[in-house]
Write a protein that holds these residues in place. Structure first.
Motif, PDB file in Angstrom:
ATOM      1  N   LEU A 101      -9.232 -15.197 -29.706  1.00 30.03           N
ATOM      2  CA  LEU A 101     -10.603 -15.508 -30.579  1.00 30.03           C
ATOM      3  C   LEU A 101     -11.124 -14.434 -30.988  1.00 30.03           C
ATOM      4  N   ARG A 102     -10.859 -13.111 -30.480  1.00 34.63           N
ATOM      5  CA  ARG A 102     -11.640 -11.885 -30.882  1.00 34.63           C
ATOM      6  C   ARG A 102     -12.838 -11.665 -29.802  1.00 34.63           C
ATOM      7  N   TRP A 103     -13.048 -12.521 -28.867  1.00 33.27           N
ATOM      8  CA  TRP A 103     -14.056 -12.469 -28.053  1.00 33.27           C
ATOM      9  C   TRP A 103     -13.874 -11.460 -26.962  1.00 33.27           C
ATOM     10  N   GLN A 104     -15.279 -11.041 -26.705  1.00 36.61           N
ATOM     11  CA  GLN A 104     -15.160 -10.050 -25.527  1.00 36.61           C
ATOM     12  C   GLN A 104     -15.260 -10.748 -24.125  1.00 36.61           C
TER      13      GLN A 104
ATOM     14  N   LEU B  37      -7.291 -15.700 -20.121  1.00 34.49           N
ATOM     15  CA  LEU B  37      -7.954 -14.610 -20.762  1.00 34.49           C
ATOM     16  C   LEU B  37      -7.300 -14.162 -22.038  1.00 34.49           C
ATOM     17  N   GLY B  38      -6.001 -14.253 -22.139  1.00 38.05           N
ATOM     18  CA  GLY B  38      -5.406 -13.785 -23.139  1.00 38.05           C
ATOM     19  C   GLY B  38      -5.686 -14.835 -24.650  1.00 38.05           C
TER      20      GLY B  38
ATOM     21  N   ARG C 106      -8.874  -3.746 -23.842  1.00 37.20           N
ATOM     22  CA  ARG C 106     -10.433  -3.003 -23.989  1.00 37.20           C
ATOM     23  C   ARG C 106     -11.423  -4.085 -23.955  1.00 37.20           C
ATOM     24  N   ARG C 107     -10.855  -5.478 -24.638  1.00 39.56           N
ATOM     25  CA  ARG C 107     -11.771  -6.493 -24.654  1.00 39.56           C
ATOM     26  C   ARG C 107     -11.945  -7.375 -23.553  1.00 39.56           C
TER      27      ARG C 107
ATOM     28  N   LEU D   7     -18.356 -13.322 -29.677  1.00 38.54           N
ATOM     29  CA  LEU D   7     -19.169 -13.553 -28.523  1.00 38.54           C
ATOM     30  C   LEU D   7     -18.873 -13.050 -27.133  1.00 38.54           C
ATOM     31  N   HIS D   8     -19.578 -13.076 -26.372  1.00 35.85           N
ATOM     32  CA  HIS D   8     -19.236 -12.281 -25.037  1.00 35.85           C
ATOM     33  C   HIS D   8     -19.247 -13.377 -23.953  1.00 35.85           C
TER      34      HIS D   8
END
Ligand SMILES: C[S@@+](CC[C@H](N)C(=O)[O-])C[C@H]1O[C@@H](n2cnc3c(N)ncnc32)[C@H](O)[C@@H]1O
Length: 247
Positions: free
Chosen positions: A55-58, A49-50, A80-81, A36-37
């Motif tokens: 969690l591979r979220w943007q 943030l990290g 980049r995310r 999710l974003h």
């Protein structure tokens, strides 16, 4: 060198892991799409943030305080995310970009007037995709004022220095605000070299529910703290609430 405000905050505040786990489960509970974003409003020095990126979220983060903003940008590094923007709730102007908007550890409480809170929730509503969720973590001032005790000084280590945080609160009964003054006293000088003053608006769950209902949010869930999972009645010092913008 004197630790920055961001370093002092990160050294004195609690481990963010339970918050991240709560957010992960909240997203699953509302069946938000993955990855999710998320928009983290009032991200402070960026301690989430990290972990949220992992969690591979943007992640898009906003922060109005210049010192915290610099720390958050450093925490984001060249990922980049993760994007870090200057601003607070009053600056949210994205259009249906996010699956989740969060205000963790009282950032929403910096809005002092009901009209500011209503405007912020309208901005959050517009920034959410249909089906998206807002999550706010606020002081529950009704509980805090009933159980009020002046905070004890708190000593911790920051960048190899011993620092004591002296916190005091003043209540403006007319404006319904609490002004908190944090003096960070450094052992080497015995002086308060860094001071942070912040004003919090005293709001209640019924007021926030009213604004959320007016905007058309549904499925409002409340939680007593980051250990709680089921939607609960509020009984303690924190007020955590989530609500969904209908799909
Ligand atoms: C206690 S810190 C929490 C920081 C971060 N959310 C965390 O959990 O580590 C509260 C943050 O709210 C920010 N803030 C102040 N006014 C704000 C506003 N109008 N909108 C959003 N955040 C605000 C402060 O600068 C501060 O970084």
């Amino acid at each position: 060198m004197t630790p920055s405000l961001g370093e002092l905050y990160l050294a004195s505040d609690s481990d963010p892991a339970p918050i991240v786990e709560f957010l992960r489960e909240l997203a699953a509970g509302y069946e938000l799409p993955q990855p999710l974003h998320v928009l983290d409003v009032g991200c402070g020095p960026g301690r989430l943030l990290g972990p949220l990126e992992r969690l591979r979220w943007q992640v898009t983060a906003m922060e109005p305080n210049a010192d915290f903003l610099a720390s958050a940008r450093a925490a984001a590094g060249s990922s980049r995310r993760v994007t870090v923007l200057r601003g607070g709730f009053q600056d949210v102007d994205q259009d249906e970009e996010f699956d989740l908007v969060i205000g963790v550890n009282s950032s929403f409480a910096h809005l002092l007037l009901p009209a500011e809170r209503a405007d912020a929730l309208r901005r959050v509503h517009d920034a959410l995709r249909p089906g998206g969720v807002v999550f706010l973590d606020l002081p529950n001032f009704l509980w805090i004022l009933k159980n009020f005790r002046a905070p004890e000084p708190y000593t911790f280590q920051a960048q190899g220095e011993s620092v004591t945080l002296h916190r005091r609160h003043e209540i403006d009964f007319h404006a319904a605000t609490i002004i908190t003054t944090d003096d960070y006293v450094f052992a080497r000088s015995g002086k308060a070299e860094t001071q942070l003053v912040h004003a919090y608006g005293i709001t209640t769950l019924p007021e926030l529910r009213y604004h959320l209902d007016e905007l058309g949010f549904d499925d409002i869930r409340t939680f007593d703290g980051y250990d709680s999972r089921a939607g609960e009645r509020l009984t303690g010092p924190r007020m955590l609430l989530a609500a969904r913008k209908p799909a």
